[in-house]
Each structure stands twice: as C-alpha cells, then as structure tokens.
Design an enzyme around this catalytic site. Structure first.
Site: not given
Ligand SMILES: [Zn+2]
Length: 423
Positions: A178, A181, A234, A305, A382
C-alpha cells in the site's frame, strides 16, 4: 427522505483535493474524523456515504474491535457531513484537523544524520534504491539482489537476500504494498541495516541463523506516485479498461478466496478494489510467481502495513473459521506483542486473526501464502499509530517504530522456532 436527498447531492462532485503548482495534490483543511459506530444502520449510512463520493477517503475501515471508522473529509463537504452525522446520531471526534499540515511537517527531518541515509525522514524511491545499491556494494559476501518482476509502469521490483551461509531456512518480508504506508519501507530498510550492522547478540543471531528475503518497496509505481503526486495514494497504477478510476488494491488481488465475503470491492473507484480478476496486477502476479519459485526455501511470511498497531494472522477471508494452528499463531503473536509492550515506549499491539480481529479482507498476499503455499506462519504487521497521525506518521516516530519492530521480530522468530515451524 432527508438521507436520500443528502446522498443524491453527494453524487455531484468535484475533485477530492486541489492541485497547486508543485503538481502535488494538496489536502488543506482536509480533516480526519473518528466515527464511533453503535448500530448497523449507522454503519450502512457511513459505508454508503463513503462509497458515493470522492470527497471521502476511508483511512480505517470499520472493525468490531474498536467499532470505529476513520475517514478523511474534503472541506467542501464538511457541512453536509456534520449534518449527516447529527441526523444519524453518530458520535465523532476530529483526529486530524488539517491533513496538509501533517504532510508539511512530515517533510521536516527529526534530526541530523551522519550519513546520507538515516531514519530521520522519509525517502523517495530513487533514494531508497541508491541506498540499496550502496548496501550491496558494502556487503557483497552476505547480500544478493533479486528481482520480483516488473511493475505496470515498467519499474523493477527489487529485493535483497541476506544470507550467512548455505542450508538456512528463509523468512520473507514484503513491504509497502500500500503506497501511502511510508513507515513500512522505512521499517524494512532499518531492519535490513540492523541485520547487517548491529553488534547486538540477539540481532546477530537473528541475522545469521536465517536467510532473509526482503522487498522494501513492493508497490513501486504507487509509492513513487505517493511522493510526487498524491500523498494519500494506496493502490497500484494500472488504469482500468472501462472506468476512469486507476489502480487496484494489491493486497486484495491475490488468488486465494479472491473477492469473497465482501472482503474487497468490485468497484474500480474503491480503495479496496480487488481487480477485475485475481492477479490482474503485474506486481501481484510477479510476486506470486517469485514466491512459488522459492517456496521450498522459506517458512515465514510477513507483510508490512500501517496503521493501527496490529499483528494479524490468517484468515482474512473468513471470520467463520480459524486455521488449524490458530493457537500457535496466537502464542507467537503474544510473544511479539509482549516484547513490544515491555519496551520503554509501552506501545500496545493487538494480535488475532485478520477477519475476527479487524475485518474480512480477501485476496491478501498473506492469505495466499498461507493457503496456497502452505506456509503456516504468516502475519500482517500494522505499524504505528492508532490514528493520531495515521498514514502521516511524523519522522520522529520512525526510529521508535523500527526499534519496536526489531524487538518484536526477535521474539516472534524465537517463538516460531520453539514451536517447530522453522524446519
Ligand atoms: Zn496496508
């Protein structure tokens, strides 16, 4: 009736943000709201609203854990948005009053670095690649370059293998699928650097006991675009055949339970568009082929992420079932979470399956590796934070985030090994 009127008026749109002479999209007075959802009707209203208009950008989808949605709102839309929240009785809080301010602040390094590349600011793709070249030149005996494949725009997707001898088991890290990020590639490069330079016994042990395959910037086209045009980009950059919206969510494009259970969108304008078919994106296709080619060499797969501070294991595609080895995945997850919690920063991560802890997300790389390549230790990490800065994490937090990753990773791999998954 009032809702219908509001929705109808939202369909008539202008662009999401304004472009000034730099060629970069600006986000002046774009605000990020945290919405607390207390019933299904409220959720339906928020989802409908965000799917109808380019003036909304979901930063964090609804998840059962916090019952929150984070959404960036265009200032031209703010009045109507606030009226709607009131009508629907949705309690809310402004997380970020002006996204452009954070983007401007993000450009200011947090300190001086003695070398040209450090972890006090975010770097563009060419700077990261130049650094990577310098690493290959400095450590020729233990590093090796590999190419995952080519992006839609023809960029090479580059990876580094770090190996201290033959017959070692591999750990694969994919980062920045993504584009927005940015903390993910900053963390990946820090991790590479530590594996090569740290004198810490535990880091040396981690570096030298395994073969590391690391792709610091996987979505190269999107990442470049997030630096040069739109900080909030993204997806990939491949145009759609019939729709003017560009790109696919690379992490919904893998051929495992693709587009099942509402875990992705079939709308090309959605941020979670799964593509018209699985592996429509050359990047995702290339990564799957590369992973198949080395499938007998690695046992652990990690996808980086942001944001939210989660350690997420399969399944993403279904909340109805859990993998057979879920208890082990949770135990490994606990090791990671506890190690980070015990550091001076006291940062809290939460672990669990993607679908039961966060939300259903189908066609992810982690699920594909877990289900199709049968690699039973696979996680999505994340990173920081939980919404105060969201995707625009200040440079001062890069190093603390990276230190947390290193400590968490030592614990995660140690536990994975103990449980017999690295064979
Ligand atoms: Zn992500």
């Amino acid at each position: 009736m009032r809702f219908i009127w509001l929705f109808a008026s939202l369909v008539v749109l202008a662009s999401a943000a304004t472009i000034k002479d730099t060629g970069k999209l600006r986000f002046d007075n774009h605000s990020v709201y945290k919405l607390k959802i207390s019933n299904k009707l409220q959720l339906a209203i928020v989802n409908k609203l965000c799917s109808l208009s380019e003036k909304y950008d979901i930063w964090k989808d609804y998840e059962e854990y916090s019952k929150e949605v984070h959404v960036m709102v265009n200032p031209a839309e703010l009045n109507r948005f606030q009226i709607l929240l009131k009508l629907a009785g949705i309690s809310n809080e402004v997380l970020i009053p002006n996204v452009q301010k954070l983007i401007d602040d993000e450009q200011v390094p947090s300190g001086r670095d003695s070398s040209t590349f450090g972890w006090t600011r975010y770097y563009e793709l060419d700077e990261i690649e130049a650094w990577l070249d310098s690493i290959f030149a400095a450590y020729p005996s233990v590093t090796e370059e590999f190419t995952v494949g080519q992006s839609y725009e023809g960029r090479r997707i580059r990876g580094i293998k770090i190996s201290h001898g033959t017959n070692k088991r591999g750990i694969f890290i994919e980062s920045n699928i993504h584009a927005r990020e940015w903390i993910t590639s900053a963390s990946a490069t820090y991790f590479i650097n530590e594996l090569l330079t740290s004198q810490d016994t535990e880091v040396r042990n981690l570096a030298e006991s395994y073969d590391w395959y690391i792709v610091p910037v996987f979505n190269v086209d999107g990442f470049e675009y997030s630096h040069t045009k739109n900080r909030m980009w993204r997806k990939t950059r491949q145009p759609h055949a019939t729709n003017s919206c560009i790109g696919v969510d690379g992490n919904r494009n893998f051929d495992s339970h693709w587009l099942e259970n509402n875990g992705a969108s079939s709308n090309p304008c959605s941020e979670t568009f799964a593509g018209d078919v699985a592996f429509s994106e050359p990047e995702a296709k290339a990564l799957s082929e590369y992973l198949i080619s080395i499938q007998d060499k690695f046992d652990v797969y990690l996808s980086f992420h942001s944001y939210g501070q989660w350690l997420l294991s399969p399944y993403g595609h279904s909340a109805e079932e859990l993998p057979e080895n879920y208890d082990d995945l949770q135990e490994i997850g606990t090791a990671f979470v506890d190690a980070i919690q015990n550091m001076v920063y006291g940062t809290t991560y939460v672990r669990g399956s993607t679908a039961t802890t966060l939300y259903v997300a189908s066609g992810s790389s982690v699920d594909w590796v877990f289900n199709e390549l049968d690699k039973k230790v696979a996680y999505t990490i994340e990173y920081r934070d939980t919404g105060r800065y969201g995707f625009v994490l200040p440079p001062a937090q890069i190093k603390p985030n990276c230190e947390e990753l290193m400590t968490g990773m030592i614990a995660l791999i140690k536990k994975t090994n103990e449980l017999g998954y690295i064979v």
